[in-house]
Design a protein around this motif. Structure first.
Motif, mmCIF file in Angstrom:
data_model
loop_
_atom_site.group_PDB
_atom_site.id
_atom_site.type_symbol
_atom_site.label_atom_id
_atom_site.label_comp_id
_atom_site.label_asym_id
_atom_site.label_seq_id
_atom_site.Cartn_x
_atom_site.Cartn_y
_atom_site.Cartn_z
ATOM 1 N N ASP A 404 0.626 -1.435 0.374
ATOM 2 C CA ASP A 404 -0.197 0.030 0.111
ATOM 3 C C ASP A 404 0.687 1.420 0.112
ATOM 4 N N LEU A 405 2.165 0.942 0.353
ATOM 5 C CA LEU A 405 2.664 3.033 0.905
ATOM 6 C C LEU A 405 3.446 2.618 -0.677
ATOM 7 N N ARG A 406 3.754 1.723 -0.880
ATOM 8 C CA ARG A 406 4.354 1.628 -2.577
ATOM 9 C C ARG A 406 3.369 2.643 -3.373
ATOM 10 N N ARG A 407 2.526 1.260 -3.280
ATOM 11 C CA ARG A 407 1.585 2.329 -4.798
ATOM 12 C C ARG A 407 1.585 3.828 -4.481
ATOM 13 N N LEU A 408 1.199 4.533 -3.282
ATOM 14 C CA LEU A 408 0.554 5.731 -2.448
ATOM 15 C C LEU A 408 1.584 6.627 -3.042
ATOM 16 N N MET A 409 3.152 5.951 -3.212
ATOM 17 C CA MET A 409 3.977 6.661 -3.191
ATOM 18 C C MET A 409 4.081 7.151 -4.780
ATOM 19 N N ASN A 410 4.111 6.051 -5.439
ATOM 20 C CA ASN A 410 3.503 6.027 -6.565
ATOM 21 C C ASN A 410 2.921 7.080 -7.387
ATOM 22 N N GLY A 411 2.056 6.704 -6.555
ATOM 23 C CA GLY A 411 0.298 7.918 -6.733
ATOM 24 C C GLY A 411 1.002 8.769 -6.386
ATOM 25 N N VAL A 412 1.354 9.197 -5.329
ATOM 26 C CA VAL A 412 1.575 11.080 -4.793
ATOM 27 C C VAL A 412 2.674 11.136 -5.773
ATOM 28 N N ARG A 413 3.736 10.433 -6.598
ATOM 29 C CA ARG A 413 4.496 11.091 -7.586
ATOM 30 C C ARG A 413 3.489 11.348 -9.516
ATOM 31 N N ALA A 414 2.291 10.441 -9.284
ATOM 32 C CA ALA A 414 1.684 10.933 -10.056
ATOM 33 C C ALA A 414 0.506 11.856 -9.953
ATOM 34 N N ALA A 415 0.478 12.450 -8.859
ATOM 35 C CA ALA A 415 -0.080 13.026 -8.804
ATOM 36 C C ALA A 415 0.721 14.858 -9.171
ATOM 37 N N TRP A 416 1.518 14.604 -8.195
ATOM 38 C CA TRP A 416 2.517 15.749 -8.449
ATOM 39 C C TRP A 416 3.158 16.381 -9.881
ATOM 40 N N ARG A 417 2.927 14.989 -10.233
ATOM 41 C CA ARG A 417 3.105 15.063 -11.598
ATOM 42 C C ARG A 417 2.119 16.411 -12.847
ATOM 43 N N VAL A 418 0.855 15.932 -12.593
ATOM 44 C CA VAL A 418 -0.232 17.061 -12.659
ATOM 45 C C VAL A 418 -0.125 18.383 -12.363
ATOM 46 N N VAL A 419 0.349 18.205 -10.703
ATOM 47 C CA VAL A 419 0.054 20.021 -10.095
ATOM 48 C C VAL A 419 0.749 20.778 -10.683
ATOM 49 N N ARG A 420 2.401 19.778 -11.132
ATOM 50 C CA ARG A 420 3.060 20.901 -11.531
ATOM 51 C C ARG A 420 3.114 20.839 -13.128
ATOM 52 N N SER A 421 2.449 20.547 -13.604
ATOM 53 C CA SER A 421 1.896 20.163 -15.285
ATOM 54 C C SER A 421 1.563 21.499 -15.900
ATOM 55 N N ALA A 422 1.707 22.113 -17.198
ATOM 56 C CA ALA A 422 1.710 23.594 -17.690
ATOM 57 C C ALA A 422 0.568 24.069 -17.426
ATOM 58 N N PRO A 423 -0.710 23.442 -17.199
ATOM 59 C CA PRO A 423 -1.832 23.974 -17.913
ATOM 60 C C PRO A 423 -3.051 23.896 -16.551
ATOM 61 N N PHE A 424 -2.158 22.637 -15.647
ATOM 62 C CA PHE A 424 -2.783 23.039 -14.068
ATOM 63 C C PHE A 424 -1.724 23.773 -12.965
ATOM 64 N N ALA A 425 0.270 23.969 -13.218
ATOM 65 C CA ALA A 425 0.664 24.769 -12.122
ATOM 66 C C ALA A 425 -0.163 26.401 -11.902
#
Ligand SMILES: Cc1cc2nc3c(=O)[nH]c(=O)nc-3n(C[C@H](O)[C@H](O)[C@H](O)COP(=O)(O)OP(=O)(O)OC[C@H]3O[C@@H](n4cnc5c(N)ncnc54)[C@H](O)[C@@H]3O)c2cc1C
Length: 519
Positions: A404-425
């Motif tokens: 669970d921890l490992r997948r949540l870490m993957n998930g946070v990394r994916a969320a971070w990519r969206v948060v920092r993306s050019a359209p969303f930032a």
């Protein structure tokens, strides 16, 4: 006998009922409405909360005060009451959690139900449950089709692309930029990003009580006792004979031919435990009779853990009545099956969500959360005392499993990519707590996930279904409690594993199935 909307006559509690349904939430509203379609069948629905339910602010914003149980849960691997505590605000009102929830109308995925069937729950495969998902909805976008229904009690619709809020449109563009494909119908079970189907009529959440119970309220054979809390079921010689409840400070014993617990994944195991239905040693230790030795009662507590990445919205991004839930993505970070939702929550004001209000101050908040879809971690809900007024011990143990921890870490990394993306930032004036370094560094990220993980109030699994001979099973595949004739559980408690979606539609589906077997 009709309860109408004018209140409940206490003398009805002296009658004998064919069915008592305990809890008027997602499942209980459906079950009481369906059973009372038989004119000769006398059905009493008992609900601890009030009637009717409140509406909330912006569409999809949950009701977190005034219509909720004030339970507290321990989040991590600590004793109840120790460690990080979180308000566990499930619904206490007619409509139950469906009347206070985020109105996200997602089904479990085919693999969830095929998994239940493979674990010995015959009759619960995707092929078995799909007709019920189709039957419960009136899907405004897809109507009658192989996958959808057009004429069910619950309206479902998605926001049109041209009407999405700024934050939702930017989120979907950010997903595209992060390599996540479009998925216009998230109820088709695949991965991708798209608009969230909602059970909304205009701006308003449609609860199970609105959709199912309201049209049935004038039936002469249905009564709804609100503000009535069931303390235990009454059992004589291995057969249920009724329930004991508290209403207006008085104890009543209500006689019934059958009793079905729909008190939710926190409420139902507590009623069972107070009735001496649970682990025999625990019942005896609390001074309760041992009615049935079922060690699984109150175990297997599952919720979807979520790790949010919160930002203060940039000026002008959130309009006052922007909906909370308009867009999300479902992704597979490990293997083929979806394991994480990236959930946008926009236009959050003040203290609406526990913990974040103080940080946001007067700003509107937006969050992109990584929600783990099929967690392995399991918790417990237990009585602390035989007194029905004593607070239960709810121990979630979120993200205590390494996978669970490992997948949540993957998930946070994916969320971070969206948060920092050019359209969303540009949507965020500033992002709280998280930094590039934390997200990149395994050790920091692991610690942050464990510290920031929150529940999502999708409790499930605490009276789980399973075949005879399965020691942890509480009900059989027709939802009958092992060892007590005439007693069923039909709510989120019976899920053997949590579905890869918020849980409301699945609870409605399983109550429809129970009603079919009970008629
Ligand atoms: C804040 C919040 C947001 C959520 N958001 C979403 C979402 O957007 N989409 C989604 O799909 N799911 C969501 N969920 C989860 C979903 O709403 C629940 O899983 C679902 O409603 C549970 O249905 P249920 O019938 O098992 O229990 P409930 O709907 O919780 O109903 C149980 C009922 O039993 C009553 N009860 C309990 N104990 C007793 C007793 N002893 N005597 C009498 N009555 C009793 C309760 O008061 C309650 O009304 C959310 C839940 C919450 C709390």
């Amino acid at each position: 006998m009709a309860a109408g909307t004018g209140g409940f006559a206490a003398e009805l509690l002296d009658r004998t009922w064919d069915d008592v349904v305990v809890g008027g939430g997602s499942a209980g509203s459906v079950l009481a409405a369906r059973l009372s379609q038989e004119p000769g069948r006398r059905v009493l629905l008992v609900e601890a909360g009030t009637d009717p339910a409140p509406q909330s602010g912006p569409p999809g914003s949950p009701v977190l005060t005034g219509a909720n149980w004030d339970h507290t849960a321990s989040v991590g691997d600590t004793e109840p009451g120790a460690g990080r505590q979180y308000p566990y605000l499930v619904g206490k009102v007619l409509g139950g959690s469906s009347a206070v929830n985020g109105a996200i109308a997602l089904r479990g995925l085919p693999a969830d139900f095929d998994g239940w069937a493979a674990a010995g729950c015959a009759g619960w495969s995707w092929a078995d449950v799909l007709p019920y998902f189709r039957g419960l909805e009136a899907d405004a976008d897809y109507g009658d089709s192989a996958l959808h229904g057009g004429h069910g009690p619950l309206p479902v619709r998605r926001p049109a692309p041209e009407r999405l809020s700024k934050a939702a449109a930017a989120f979907l563009a950010g997903c595209r930029a992060a390599g996540i494909p479009d998925r216009p119908d998230l109820n088709d079970g695949g991965t991708g990003a798209g608009p969230i189907p909602g059970n909304l009529a205009g701006r308003h959440r449609v609860s199970a009580a609105d959709a199912y119970l309201e049209p049935a309220r004038e039936r002469p054979n249905l009564a709804v006792a609100d503000r009535a809390e069931v303390t235990r079921v009454l059992v004589t010689g291995g057969r249920v004979t009724g329930v004991e409840l508290l209403r207006d400070g008085r104890v009543h014993q209500v006689r019934a031919g059958q009793v079905t617990l729909c008190a939710g994944a926190i409420g139902s195991p507590l009623v069972l435990q107070r009735s001496g239905i649970g682990a025999a040693a625990r019942s005896a230790a609390l001074g309760l009779p041992v009615t049935a030795d079922l060690p699984g009662v109150g175990g297997n507590l599952i919720d979807h853990p979520m790790v949010p990445v919160w930002s203060a919205a940039a000026p002008g991004v959130c309009a006052d009545d922007d909906p909370w839930h308009e867009a999300m993505a479902r992704i597979a970070t490990t293997g083929d099956l979806p394991d994480v939702n990236l959930l946008l929550v926009a236009n959050v004001r003040g203290a609406a969500i526990p913990g974040i209000g103080a940080v946001l101050g007067s700003d509107a908040g937006i969050s992109v959360g990584a929600l783990l879809l099929a967690p392995r971690s399991r918790g417990t809900v237990e009585l602390t005392d035989a007194d029905p007024k004593a607070a239960p011990a709810i121990r979630l143990r979120l993200a205590t499993d390494e996978d669970d921890l490992r997948r949540l870490m993957n998930g946070v990394r994916a969320a971070w990519r969206v948060v920092r993306s050019a359209p969303f930032a540009p949507m965020a004036a500033r992002t709280f707590l998280w930094t590039e370094r934390m997200v990149e560094d395994d050790t920091l990220l692991r610690r942050a996930v464990a510290n920031f993980v929150t529940p999502t109030w999708h409790a499930a699994g605490t009276a789980r279904m399973g075949p005879a001979g399965d020691d942890g099973a509480v009900v059989d595949e027709r939802l009958r409690v092992y060892g007590v004739t005439g007693l069923r559980v039909a709510d989120a408690s019976v899920m053997p594993s949590i579905v890869r979606a918020p849980t409301n539609l699945t609870c409605i589906m399983l109550a429809e199935r129970a009603a079919g077997w009970m008629r």
